[in-house]
Each structure stands twice: as structure tokens, then as C-alpha cells.
Design a protein around this motif. Structure first.
Motif, mmCIF file in Angstrom:
data_model
loop_
_atom_site.group_PDB
_atom_site.id
_atom_site.type_symbol
_atom_site.label_atom_id
_atom_site.label_comp_id
_atom_site.label_asym_id
_atom_site.label_seq_id
_atom_site.Cartn_x
_atom_site.Cartn_y
_atom_site.Cartn_z
ATOM 1 N N SER A 1 0.224 3.138 6.070
ATOM 2 C CA SER A 1 -0.679 1.991 6.028
ATOM 3 C C SER A 1 -0.657 1.235 7.357
ATOM 4 N N GLU B 1 0.816 -1.217 0.000
ATOM 5 C CA GLU B 1 0.000 0.000 0.000
ATOM 6 C C GLU B 1 0.854 1.274 0.000
ATOM 7 N N TRP C 1 -5.036 2.543 4.042
ATOM 8 C CA TRP C 1 -4.020 3.489 3.594
ATOM 9 C C TRP C 1 -4.548 4.902 3.820
#
Ligand code: MV4
Length: 457
Positions: free
Chosen positions: A334, A302, A392
Motif C-alpha cells: 500500500s 490496507e 493497494w
């Protein structure tokens, strides 16, 4: 590229590997045990093949069964996922002998990093920072006491064949070492059939920070960022985040540089992780290297926008890494919560049952890696991971807000799970300040009342 891949695993990671195969347009066969016949990865796979009964020793850990499943279905590669045979050098070796590609590093690299004393030696010679410790294994009690007096207490005795905290004994003084050494040796012998132990200085409440690396067959090695995995209970990770909070730019740069140096010294050619301990002053020390894709890999995906599963497969097929470390500035923040079928209000007693209703969270910045569905009967034979909620955000604060939202949205009925426990951690002020360390979860559990883990009405 591969013609067809055998996925020798189950649950959410089997599904994650299948998704990577689909993105790469590679057909995939899922190997499953009797009790996983109706599981989501089996249903979604191009093909599926039963490799034995429920006990893992007879199915997911059964090397002849895995190899024959790959051969009879015409696969040319085997993905082991994590756990089970993922760090089994024999499987990697036998794959080589029968013309299958094991999606992981070379067998001798798995073997070398699996021996924790040997891994230390490789890393020390490469100049990777390390806590003072024995060179190789401890032969006698006298040697252990001399060494402990020399480096100073506390010390920790660890199993050479161990990892993940099994067969580990802390000694605060000489008397504890005299008692602890034979206990560690006996525990290591019982758990691994190898009683060899080594010793190092023990850090109190360090942070666990690990670095994701990727190597190809052409000597290219990149570090794809670090993860803080300090929030653990009984050596099981509970929450992970990337990048590690409260880490200076200089420490981070040095950490990634040392990870690449270590991976290069190990001859690494796949996705892997170097684990470090970080002390309160920001100094870091090599702990061990994991030669597999890890549960928490999505938080690195992410923040880096690199598909680690796809790249692990691509480098195994002989492709070159097509990006430079300098192009990998991590973007945003994240966090991952590992949702397990356990009762946090009852000392994390494993829960069993059938999922009645399952509603996954969604919206901006939310990803769910899970094999759950309504009606899924959880087999009692394997680990209790139900899935992972990954968020995220452009910064840590936004990631935390999104995790709070995602946890509130998630509905799992029929099976007691850790969603309420995770909600309390994410809402905790010390967590919000990024004051994470390996003593966090034990202290948190002392601080909060069990009833706070009851699900909201
Ligand atoms: C240590 C340590 C402090 N000092 N080694 C636990 C798991 C295994 N991989 C190594 N572990 C530790 N090794 C020294 N020299 C503290 C731990 C440790 C720990 C490490 C990471 C995450 C959680 C932990 C919880 C307790 C102890």
C-alpha cells in the motif's frame, strides 16, 4: 461500548473517526470551530457543537471547551485524532477526572513518551536498539563536548520536549557543537518552554521506518506491520508505504519484535507508533514513540485488513484484542500520497481558496480519505492537508501503477495542490526501485525543474 463519542478534531481525520463510529454503531458528535461550521464532518455527524473561534488555541486546543462540549452533549468518550490535543497528557488526565474516556493511552504514558530523553531511557532499559547518546539531558557544554568526542562526530542535539524535527541541531565537529548547543537550547525554550536537550550520534540519510502497535487493557500488545515514511520535506511526510521496501525478512521480524518490547515497557494500551531510523546496513535504532493514531494509518489498514480506528476505540472501551500477531501476515503493498494545498513549483507556498470542482479517483485498490467537496472554502487557519490518496496492490509494482492511475484521475480545481508533484515522485526511477531515504525529497527537488509540477492541460 461507548454511548456517544466526541470527535475533537477536524478535516479528514474527523471524517475517518466518524466513519469508524458508524461502523461500530456509536453515535458521534463533531466539535468544530466557527470556520468549520459548513465542513463535511460537521454536515455528516449525528450532532455537532461549536467549541470556539477559528484560532486553534481558542477551539481545537481549548481543553475546557472540549471537555464541556463532551459533557453537554452526553458523550462518554473523546477521540482527539492527531495533532491539536492528541498527545496532551492534561486532556487525558482531566477526561479521567470527569468520567470521560480519553481514546488513547493513559496520561502518564503520554507524558513519559512525550519526554524524548525519558522515552529513550525506557526503551534502552527494555533492550530496544538505540544510537549511542547521552543518558538523560545535557547539563553543560563541557559535558556535551566530552560526550561528542567519545562517540565521534557527527552528533545531533535534540529537544527533550521536541519531536518531529523541531529544536534539532546537527554538529559535524566541535566548533559546530559549541555554536549549536546554545541555539538548540534557546530554540527548545522558545518552542516548548523547556530548554532541556539531549544528544545522540547523527546518521546521514537514514530511512524512517515506523511500526504500528496496538495494546489493550489486558497486557496484550501486537505489532501490525511497519511503514516506510522516508519521503519527507521539512519534516512533513509526503509519501508513505507499507511494507517498507528492500527490508530483509530477518530485519523486519526483529523490528516488529523490538516495537512490541518497547510498547510493553511503556505500558501501552492503545494504537501507537514507534519510530526507528534505519541505516544503509539495515541496522535500526529507536527514535521516538507517537502516542496517537497517525495520518498514515490507512496503509497499515490496507495491508493488514485491520480497522485501526475501530480497534483503537474498541480497546479504549475495554475490549480485548481479538487477533494474534501470527495471523497478521501483511497482504500486498500500500502507498499513500498526502495531497496538500501548496504550490510545489513555488517553494510549497500555502494555497488558499475555494474548491471549484472535485472528482475523486476510484476503481480497484483505490481509497480516498478526504473531507473535500466542490464548493468547499479552505480555511487558512489550519494545516494544508486536503486529503490522502491510498492505493493497494498485490505487490509494490501494482500499487505504483494504481497510484499513477489515481493521481491522473483526480480533479481538484480552484486550489493549487500537490497532485502534479506527487505524480512526478511516483514516476521517478529511484522511487520505483525503492531507493528511499530521508534525503530523497531534497535530492529529487534539486534534480527536477519546478515547471514539471505544473498540472497537465
Ligand atoms: C535523527 C537523524 C539522524 N540521526 N537522529 C528528524 C525528525 C525527528 N523525529 C528526528 N529526525 C532525525 N533524527 C539521528 N540520531 C535524522 C533525522 C531526520 C529525519 C528523520 C526522519 C525523517 C526525515 C528526516 C529528515 C531529516 C533528518
Amino acid at each position: 461500548m461507548f454511548r456517544k463519542i466526541l470527535i475533537a478534531n477536524r478535516g479528514e481525520i474527523a471524517l475517518r473517526i466518524l466513519r469508524a463510529c458508524r461502523d461500530l454503531r456509536i453515535p458521534a458528535v463533531v466539535a468544530y470551530s466557527d470556520v468549520d461550521r459548513d465542513s463535511l464532518p460537521v454536515r455528516l455527524a449525528d450532532e455537532a457543537v461549536c467549541i470556539g473561534p477559528a484560532p486553534a488555541a481558542k477551539s481545537y486546543n481549548n481543553i475546557p471547551a472540549v471537555i464541556s462540549a463532551a459533557m453537554i452533549t452526553g458523550c462518554d468518550a473523546v477521540h482527539p485524532g492527531y495533532g491539536f490535543l492528541a498527545e496532551n497528557a492534561y486532556l487525558a488526565e482531566i477526561c479521567q477526572q470527569v468520567g470521560l474516556t480519553f481514546i488513547g493511552p493513559r496520561p502518564e504514558v503520554i507524558e513519559r513518551m512525550g519526554n524524548k530523553a525519558e522515552a529513550r531511557r525506557v526503551m534502552r532499559e527494555a533492550g530496544v536498539p538505540m544510537l549511542p547518546g547521552t543518558q538523560g539531558t545535557i547539563a553543560t557544554l563541557g559535558e556535551a563536548r566530552d560526550f561528542a568526542r567519545h562517540i565521534g562526530y557527527p552528533v545531533v542535539v535534540k529537544a527533550v520536549a521536541g519531536g518531529g524535527g523541531r529544536g534539532m541541531r546537527v554538529a559535524m565537529n566541535d566548533a559546530e557543537l559549541v555554536r549549536g548547543l546554545p541555539m538548540a537550547q534557546a530554540e527548545a525554550e522558545a518552542a516548548f518552554g523547556n530548554g532541556a536537550v539531549y544528544m545522540e550520534r547523527y546518521l546521514l540519510k537514514p530511512r524512517h521506518v515506523e511500526v504500528q502497535v496496538l495494546g489493550d487493557s489486558y497486557g496484550n500488545i501486537v505489532a501490525i506491520g511497519e511503514r516506510d515514511c522516508s519521503l519527507q520535506r521539512r519534516h512533513q511526510k509526503v509519501v508513505e508505504e507499507a511494507p517498507a521496501p528492500n527490508l530483509s525478512r530477518k530485519t523486519r521480524e526483529n523490528l516488529l519484535k523490538m516495537a512490541v518490547k518497547g510498547a510493553r515497557a511503556a505500558g501501552y494500551t492503545s494504537a501507537g507508533t514507534l519510530e526507528f531510523l534505519l541505516d544503509a546496513e539495515g541496522r535500526f535504532y529507536f527514535m521516538e514513540m507517537n502516542t496517537r493514531i497517525q495520518v498514515e494509518h490507512p496503509i497499515t489498514e490496507e495491508t493488514s485488513r485491520i480497522d485501526l480506528l475501530a480497534w483503537q476505540i474498541r480497546v479504549a472501551a475495554g475490549e480485548r484484542i481479538a487477533f494474534k500477531e501470527d495471523d497478521l501476515r501483511p497482504q500486498g503493498h500500500s502507498i499513500e500520497c498526502r495531497i496538500t494545498a501548496e504550490d510545489a513549483a513555488n517553494d510549497f507556498m500555502p494555497a488558499v481558496g475555494t474548491v471549484e470542482t472535485y472528482v475523486a479517483p476510484g476503481g480497484p485498490g483505490v481509497r480516498v480519505d478526504s473531507h473535500l467537496f466542490g464548493g468547499y472554502a479552505i480555511p487558512p487557519n489550519y494545516d494544508s492537508l486536503l486529503g490522502k490518496i491510498i492505493v493497494w496492490g498485490k505487490n509494490r509494482d501494482e500499487a505504483i501503477a494504481r497510484m499513477e492511475r489515481a493521481l491522473r484521475e483526480t480533479i481538484i480545481t480552484g486550489v493549487t495542490n500537490t497532485i502534479p508533484f506527487h505524480s512526478r515522485i511516483i514516476a521517478d526511477d529511484a522511487f520505483k526501485r525503492g531507493e528511499v531515504h530521508t534525503g530523497f525529497i531534497p535530492e529529487f527537488l534539486d534534480r527536477v525543474a519546478d515547471r514539471e509540477f505544473d498540472p497537465p492541460d
